[in-house]
Design a protein around this motif. Structure first.
Motif, short mmCIF file in Angstrom:
data_model
loop_
_atom_site.label_atom_id
_atom_site.label_comp_id
_atom_site.label_asym_id
_atom_site.label_seq_id
_atom_site.Cartn_x
_atom_site.Cartn_y
_atom_site.Cartn_z
N UNK A 88 0.65 -1.01 0.14
CA UNK A 88 -0.03 0.00 -0.25
C UNK A 88 0.91 1.16 0.06
N UNK A 89 2.02 1.30 0.66
CA UNK A 89 2.86 2.47 0.80
C UNK A 89 3.56 2.54 -0.40
N UNK A 90 3.88 1.45 -1.19
CA UNK A 90 4.42 1.74 -2.50
C UNK A 90 3.54 2.37 -3.62
N UNK A 91 2.31 1.92 -3.55
CA UNK A 91 1.41 2.57 -4.19
C UNK A 91 1.30 4.33 -4.01
N UNK A 92 1.40 4.61 -2.72
CA UNK A 92 1.35 5.94 -2.19
C UNK A 92 2.56 6.68 -2.72
N UNK A 93 3.67 5.96 -2.76
CA UNK A 93 5.01 6.50 -3.18
C UNK A 93 4.90 6.86 -4.81
N UNK A 94 4.16 5.81 -5.50
CA UNK A 94 4.04 6.12 -6.88
C UNK A 94 2.91 7.23 -7.19
N UNK A 95 1.89 7.49 -6.17
CA UNK A 95 0.87 8.40 -6.42
C UNK A 95 1.61 9.64 -6.27
N UNK A 96 2.38 10.03 -5.22
CA UNK A 96 2.76 11.19 -5.00
C UNK A 96 4.39 11.48 -5.38
N UNK A 97 4.70 10.51 -6.10
CA UNK A 97 6.32 10.43 -6.70
C UNK A 97 7.25 10.94 -5.62
N UNK A 98 7.05 10.10 -4.67
CA UNK A 98 8.22 10.10 -3.61
C UNK A 98 9.26 8.80 -3.75
N UNK A 99 10.38 8.92 -3.48
CA UNK A 99 11.26 7.87 -3.41
C UNK A 99 10.98 7.12 -2.00
N UNK A 100 11.47 5.79 -2.04
CA UNK A 100 11.03 5.06 -0.67
C UNK A 100 12.41 4.70 0.06
N UNK A 101 12.40 5.11 1.02
CA UNK A 101 13.36 4.82 2.29
C UNK A 101 13.17 3.27 3.11
N UNK A 102 13.89 2.27 2.77
CA UNK A 102 13.37 1.00 3.21
C UNK A 102 14.13 0.30 4.45
N UNK A 103 13.46 -0.14 5.41
CA UNK A 103 13.59 -0.86 6.34
C UNK A 103 13.69 -2.45 6.04
N UNK A 104 14.81 -2.99 6.00
CA UNK A 104 14.69 -4.52 5.63
C UNK A 104 15.49 -5.47 6.62
N UNK A 105 14.74 -6.45 7.21
CA UNK A 105 15.60 -7.23 8.00
C UNK A 105 15.34 -8.81 7.55
N UNK A 106 16.20 -9.46 7.11
CA UNK A 106 16.25 -10.78 6.57
C UNK A 106 15.08 -11.06 5.68
N UNK A 107 14.48 -10.08 4.78
CA UNK A 107 13.53 -10.16 3.82
C UNK A 107 13.90 -9.41 2.50
N UNK A 108 15.34 -9.58 2.15
CA UNK A 108 15.72 -9.00 0.91
C UNK A 108 15.36 -9.62 -0.19
N UNK A 109 15.18 -10.96 -0.34
CA UNK A 109 14.73 -11.87 -1.58
C UNK A 109 13.22 -11.21 -1.80
N UNK A 110 12.53 -11.36 -0.79
CA UNK A 110 11.08 -10.82 -0.78
C UNK A 110 10.93 -9.38 -1.48
N UNK A 111 11.76 -8.48 -0.84
CA UNK A 111 11.93 -7.09 -1.16
C UNK A 111 11.96 -7.12 -2.84
N UNK A 112 13.38 -7.59 -3.26
CA UNK A 112 13.44 -7.89 -4.65
C UNK A 112 12.30 -8.31 -5.39
N UNK A 113 11.59 -9.57 -4.98
CA UNK A 113 10.49 -10.25 -5.91
C UNK A 113 9.48 -8.76 -5.90
N UNK A 114 9.32 -8.29 -4.72
CA UNK A 114 8.23 -7.32 -4.82
C UNK A 114 8.28 -6.03 -5.63
N UNK A 115 9.63 -5.67 -5.75
CA UNK A 115 10.33 -4.56 -6.70
C UNK A 115 9.93 -5.17 -8.16
#
Ligand SMILES: [Zn+2]
Length: 213
Positions: A88-115
């Motif tokens: 949902x926050x990714x959609x807001x980032x796109x809506x308002x054209x703001x880059x995302x600052x990501x907190x990621x712990x032990x979920x890098x593969x998931x983050x890459x897949x989502x991207x």
């Protein structure tokens, strides 16, 4: 000028441009800030209200980014719920054209897949990067940028990452550490074997390229 793209401190200096990390329920937005729902503080009961506050505050003139937000496998919070809120926050980032600052712990593969699935137009920055070269390369290949904090002073693993990656992929932050941004810049300029001035110039270019309020 130094650029500190992620801090929880409210201290200010006229030689440092700082992006303060805020939450939807924060109340002082007088300084440049980023804002997001951090996985540590997610609750079923409050998430919808917080997302709608986020929607409003992303429109404030001092808002430079969405975040920190992301995924964390070291906490109890249901992982699918974390993912839903992150998307949902990714959609807001796109809506308002703001880059995302990501907190990621032990979920890098998931983050890459989502991207890969979301194909965002906005830049995604992994904050507080402390993992190895292999992961750094894989993230960069997938279009991520990396932000480094105080860990670079101590961790040889992080120092190796810095020396291996291109300067245009780097951001610098103090996060919740007491270390000054100058000290981190100095260390990175030593590792990259470039002058402090040259590093400051490059980080300024990176900043201008990625962040707009
Ligand atoms: Zn933080």
């Amino acid at each position: 000028m130094y650029f500190d793209i992620h801090t929880h401190s409210t201290a200010s200096s006229n030689q440092v441009f700082t992006i303060q990390n805020k939450y939807p329920t924060s109340d002082d937005f007088s300084k440049p800030f980023s804002i997001g729902l951090h996985p540590w503080f997610l609750k079923n009961e409050t998430s919808e209200t917080e997302l709608s506050l986020l929607d409003k505050k992303l429109q404030y003139p001092n808002c430079f980014a969405l975040g920190e937000c992301g995924l964390d496998k070291a906490i109890e919070t249901n992982f699918d719920f974390q993912k839903t809120i992150f998307i949902k926050q990714i959609h807001l980032s796109e809506k308002f054209q703001k880059p995302i600052i990501i907190h990621c712990v032990r979920a890098f593969q998931e983050i890459i897949e989502i991207k890969k699935a979301q194909k965002p137009s906005q830049p995604w920055i992994i904050h507080g990067f402390q993992k190895d070269k292999q992961l750094a390369f894989s993230l960069i290949e997938n279009g991520f940028l990396l932000s480094f904090g105080a860990a670079v002073l101590e961790s040889t693993k992080v120092q190796e990452v810095i020396s291996a990656i291109s300067m245009n992929k780097i951001f610098i932050e103090t996060d919740n550490s007491e270390v000054s941004i100058r000290e981190i810049y100095q260390k990175i300029s030593n590792i990259k074997k470039v002058s402090l001035e040259k590093l400051k110039e490059q980080i300024y270019i990176n900043f201008k390229h990625i962040f707009r309020s």
